[in-house]
Write a protein that holds these residues in place. Structure first.
Motif, PDB file in Angstrom:
ATOM      1  N   VAL A  20       0.840  -1.198   0.000  1.00 51.60           N
ATOM      2  CA  VAL A  20       0.000   0.000   0.000  1.00 51.60           C
ATOM      3  C   VAL A  20       0.875   1.249   0.000  1.00 51.60           C
ATOM      4  O   VAL A  20       1.864   1.321   0.732  1.00 51.60           O
ATOM      5  CB  VAL A  20      -0.910   0.021   1.248  1.00 51.60           C
ATOM      6  CG1 VAL A  20      -1.806   1.245   1.254  1.00 51.60           C
ATOM      7  CG2 VAL A  20      -1.727  -1.240   1.357  1.00 51.60           C
ATOM      8  N   SER A  21       0.483   2.242  -0.807  1.00 49.30           N
ATOM      9  CA  SER A  21       1.182   3.532  -0.789  1.00 49.30           C
ATOM     10  C   SER A  21       0.685   4.367   0.387  1.00 49.30           C
ATOM     11  O   SER A  21      -0.329   4.058   1.002  1.00 49.30           O
ATOM     12  CB  SER A  21       0.923   4.288  -2.095  1.00 49.30           C
ATOM     13  OG  SER A  21      -0.405   4.784  -2.111  1.00 49.30           O
ATOM     14  N   ASP A  22       1.388   5.442   0.661  1.00 47.64           N
ATOM     15  CA  ASP A  22       0.891   6.423   1.612  1.00 47.64           C
ATOM     16  C   ASP A  22      -0.355   7.080   1.027  1.00 47.64           C
ATOM     17  O   ASP A  22      -0.610   6.984  -0.176  1.00 47.64           O
ATOM     18  CB  ASP A  22       1.941   7.509   1.870  1.00 47.64           C
ATOM     19  CG  ASP A  22       3.157   6.972   2.614  1.00 47.64           C
ATOM     20  OD1 ASP A  22       3.007   6.009   3.387  1.00 47.64           O
ATOM     21  OD2 ASP A  22       4.250   7.525   2.404  1.00 47.64           O
ATOM     22  N   ILE A  23      -1.129   7.773   1.857  1.00 46.08           N
ATOM     23  CA  ILE A  23      -2.266   8.530   1.336  1.00 46.08           C
ATOM     24  C   ILE A  23      -1.725   9.715   0.539  1.00 46.08           C
ATOM     25  O   ILE A  23      -0.842  10.431   0.991  1.00 46.08           O
ATOM     26  CB  ILE A  23      -3.194   8.994   2.466  1.00 46.08           C
ATOM     27  CG1 ILE A  23      -3.874   7.781   3.099  1.00 46.08           C
ATOM     28  CG2 ILE A  23      -4.238   9.983   1.939  1.00 46.08           C
ATOM     29  CD1 ILE A  23      -4.788   8.116   4.259  1.00 46.08           C
ATOM     30  N   LYS A  65      -8.292  12.435  -1.691  1.00 48.41           N
ATOM     31  CA  LYS A  65      -7.314  11.585  -1.016  1.00 48.41           C
ATOM     32  C   LYS A  65      -7.440  10.171  -1.561  1.00 48.41           C
ATOM     33  O   LYS A  65      -8.556   9.662  -1.752  1.00 48.41           O
ATOM     34  CB  LYS A  65      -7.545  11.589   0.490  1.00 48.41           C
ATOM     35  CG  LYS A  65      -7.260  12.920   1.116  1.00 48.41           C
ATOM     36  CD  LYS A  65      -7.532  12.892   2.600  1.00 48.41           C
ATOM     37  CE  LYS A  65      -7.330  14.283   3.174  1.00 48.41           C
ATOM     38  NZ  LYS A  65      -7.817  14.379   4.550  1.00 48.41           N
ATOM     39  N   HIS A  66      -6.290   9.540  -1.816  1.00 47.98           N
ATOM     40  CA  HIS A  66      -6.310   8.181  -2.360  1.00 47.98           C
ATOM     41  C   HIS A  66      -5.050   7.439  -1.942  1.00 47.98           C
ATOM     42  O   HIS A  66      -4.040   8.040  -1.599  1.00 47.98           O
ATOM     43  CB  HIS A  66      -6.450   8.185  -3.884  1.00 47.98           C
ATOM     44  CG  HIS A  66      -5.378   8.935  -4.595  1.00 47.98           C
ATOM     45  ND1 HIS A  66      -5.326  10.324  -4.621  1.00 47.98           N
ATOM     46  CD2 HIS A  66      -4.313   8.517  -5.301  1.00 47.98           C
ATOM     47  CE1 HIS A  66      -4.285  10.707  -5.323  1.00 47.98           C
ATOM     48  NE2 HIS A  66      -3.642   9.627  -5.740  1.00 47.98           N
ATOM     49  N   THR A  67      -5.154   6.142  -1.969  1.00 52.71           N
ATOM     50  CA  THR A  67      -4.001   5.284  -1.741  1.00 52.71           C
ATOM     51  C   THR A  67      -4.031   4.204  -2.818  1.00 52.71           C
ATOM     52  O   THR A  67      -5.103   3.824  -3.290  1.00 52.71           O
ATOM     53  CB  THR A  67      -3.992   4.703  -0.317  1.00 52.71           C
ATOM     54  OG1 THR A  67      -2.786   3.996  -0.095  1.00 52.71           O
ATOM     55  CG2 THR A  67      -5.164   3.803  -0.055  1.00 52.71           C
TER      56      THR A  67
END
Length: 86
Positions: A20-23, A65-67
């Motif tokens: 998972v990436s950061d937000i 906002k997305h990840t």
């Protein structure tokens, strides 16, 4: 500046769970484009999930906002662009 910011994310493979990436949040409009394989985008403010397949693009309005998640056993490459704000 007046130039669009573009680049690529390379999200490594998950191991026993997904990677998972950061937000991420851009001030201007942005997009994510699947280059070599699918990836998942989660929008925490809306509790929505989208799968983006190779050749597809996901458009994101300003301040969304997305990840980015990788459930695959290999890395995925994602092309992105973020528009400037005037």
């Amino acid at each position: 500046n007046d130039f669009m910011n573009v680049g690529e994310y390379v999200l490594p493979a998950g191991s026993t769970t997904c990677r998972v990436s950061d937000i991420i949040e851009h001030v201007g409009e942005s997009f994510l484009y699947a280059i070599d394989d699918r990836f998942t985008v989660y929008l925490p403010d809306y509790n929505e999930t989208y799968i983006v397949y190779p050749g597809q693009m996901l458009f994101l309005p300003p301040h969304t906002k997305h990840t980015i998640l990788n459930y695959l056993s290999h890395k995925v490459t994602i092309f992105f662009g973020a528009a400037p704000v005037k």
